[in-house]
Enzyme design. Structure first.
Site, PDB file in Angstrom:
ATOM      1  CG  ASP A 290       1.963   8.228   4.088  1.00  0.00           C
ATOM      2  OD1 ASP A 290       2.554   9.319   4.127  1.00  0.00           O
ATOM      3  OD2 ASP A 290       0.828   8.096   3.603  1.00  0.00           O
TER       4      ASP A 290
ATOM      5  CE  LYS B 289      -8.857  11.171   9.700  1.00  0.00           C
ATOM      6  NZ  LYS B 289      -8.244  11.561  10.936  1.00  0.00           N
ATOM      7  CG  PHE B 290      -7.847  12.171   1.041  1.00  0.00           C
ATOM      8  CD1 PHE B 290      -7.118  13.207   1.609  1.00  0.00           C
ATOM      9  CD2 PHE B 290      -8.223  12.287  -0.288  1.00  0.00           C
ATOM     10  CE1 PHE B 290      -6.784  14.329   0.865  1.00  0.00           C
ATOM     11  CE2 PHE B 290      -7.887  13.399  -1.040  1.00  0.00           C
ATOM     12  CZ  PHE B 290      -7.168  14.422  -0.452  1.00  0.00           C
ATOM     13  CD  GLU B 291     -14.211   6.288   0.086  1.00  0.00           C
ATOM     14  OE1 GLU B 291     -13.423   5.551   0.731  1.00  0.00           O
ATOM     15  OE2 GLU B 291     -15.101   5.855  -0.646  1.00  0.00           O
TER      16      GLU B 291
ATOM     17  CD  GLU C 234      -2.866   1.495   2.148  1.00  0.00           C
ATOM     18  OE1 GLU C 234      -2.981   0.651   3.048  1.00  0.00           O
ATOM     19  OE2 GLU C 234      -3.600   2.507   2.052  1.00  0.00           O
TER      20      GLU C 234
ATOM     21  CE  LYS D 207      -3.005  26.100  -6.902  1.00  0.00           C
ATOM     22  NZ  LYS D 207      -2.095  26.703  -5.936  1.00  0.00           N
TER      23      LYS D 207
ATOM     24  CG  ASP E  94      -1.043  13.790  -1.762  1.00  0.00           C
ATOM     25  OD1 ASP E  94      -1.677  14.359  -0.872  1.00  0.00           O
ATOM     26  OD2 ASP E  94      -0.138  12.956  -1.531  1.00  0.00           O
TER      27      ASP E  94
END
Ligand SMILES: C[S@@+](CC[C@H](N)C(=O)[O-])C[C@H]1O[C@@H](n2cnc3c(N)ncnc32)[C@H](O)[C@@H]1O
Length: 240
Positions: free
Chosen positions: A98, A220-222, A73, A152, A148
């Site tokens: 991470d 969490k990000f979802e 992962e 931009k 991420d």
């Protein structure tokens, strides 16, 4: 010079044809607060569950002390989904990477609280881990959940899911192994689909986007994306 300026300076490309030209720099390390409990988890549990970077291939069976399926992962964030998946799939082993210190502490804390034995944690740039530490055909699956999005356009070069990085990742997968991506950013979802469809050694498990597999809980990000009204796109491709 601010830390961000320093990072940008360090990641400046060394020239298109230079062999030193660096690969994707997909993160910016920000100062973030580590709670005492997260720091304690690192101090106490790293020797048992942490894996240090080395510039040589790792024997994953010896790291986990068993020869079960191995899942990589990349970018586990706070690790809540990682811990939940490892609890749901105790027969599989998870190498979770991470760069974010508080997240590393949090995942180690969850490993202890939930008495999980099938996760090992790395705190390092996953691009370098893939380039130097993983043997070919050593993985049964790859999870990259909500990388991420780098919204931009001038930052799109920082996105992890681009053909050159996927070309480095795919040899690490065994035949019949899978790559599972998810994002809440539609335009990145389309890029992911285009990139994966460009590899003839991959077969899409769905017509385009996949139904979220049962093993993947909400991350969490979802949850944050959903609060902002974003959709969710999963992609699951199988290596031939
Ligand atoms: C947007 S967050 C998503 C976290 C988690 N998967 C979730 O869905 O909640 C992306 C994570 O990827 C990590 N990341 C980005 N590039 C990375 C890299 N090259 N190596 C390791 N981690 C990376 C970041 O530190 C961050 O924690």
């Amino acid at each position: 010079m601010t830390q961000e300026q320093q990072q940008t300076k360090e990641s400046a490309p060394t020239g298109r044809d230079s062999p030193q030209r660096r690969s994707i720099k997909s993160f910016v390390l920000r100062q973030s607060h580590m709670t005492p409990a997260q720091q304690r988890a690192i101090d106490q549990l790293w020797p048992q569950f942490g894996v240090d970077f080395q510039a040589a291939p790792l024997d994953l069976n010896s790291v986990f002390q068993r020869a079960q399926a191995k899942i990589l992962e990349i970018g586990f964030g706070m690790g809540t989904a990682t811990a939940e998946i490892a609890a749901r799939l105790p027969e599989k082993d998870f190498l979770a990477i991470d760069v974010h210190g508080p997240g590393v502490g949090n995942l180690l804390k969850l490993i202890q609280e939930r008495e999980l034995t099938n996760i090992r944690v790395m705190r390092h740039d996953a691009v370098e881990v893939v380039e130097h530490m993983l043997a070919d055909a050593s993985l049964d699956g790859i999870h990259i959940f909500f990388p991420d999005p780098w919204h931009k356009k001038r930052h799109h070069k920082r996105r992890l899911i681009q053909a050159p990085f996927v070309a480095k990742l795919l040899p690490k997968l065994k035949s019949s192994g899978y790559i599972h991506l998810a994002t809440d950013w539609e335009e990145y979802a389309r890029q992911m689909l285009d990139v994966l469809q460009g590899f003839t050694e991959l077969t899409n498990s769905a017509a385009d986007f996949a139904t979220t597999p049962d093993y993947r809980p909400e991350t969490k990000f979802e949850a944050r994306g959903k609060r902002l009204g974003h959709g969710v796109w999963d992609l699951v491709f199988i290596k031939k």
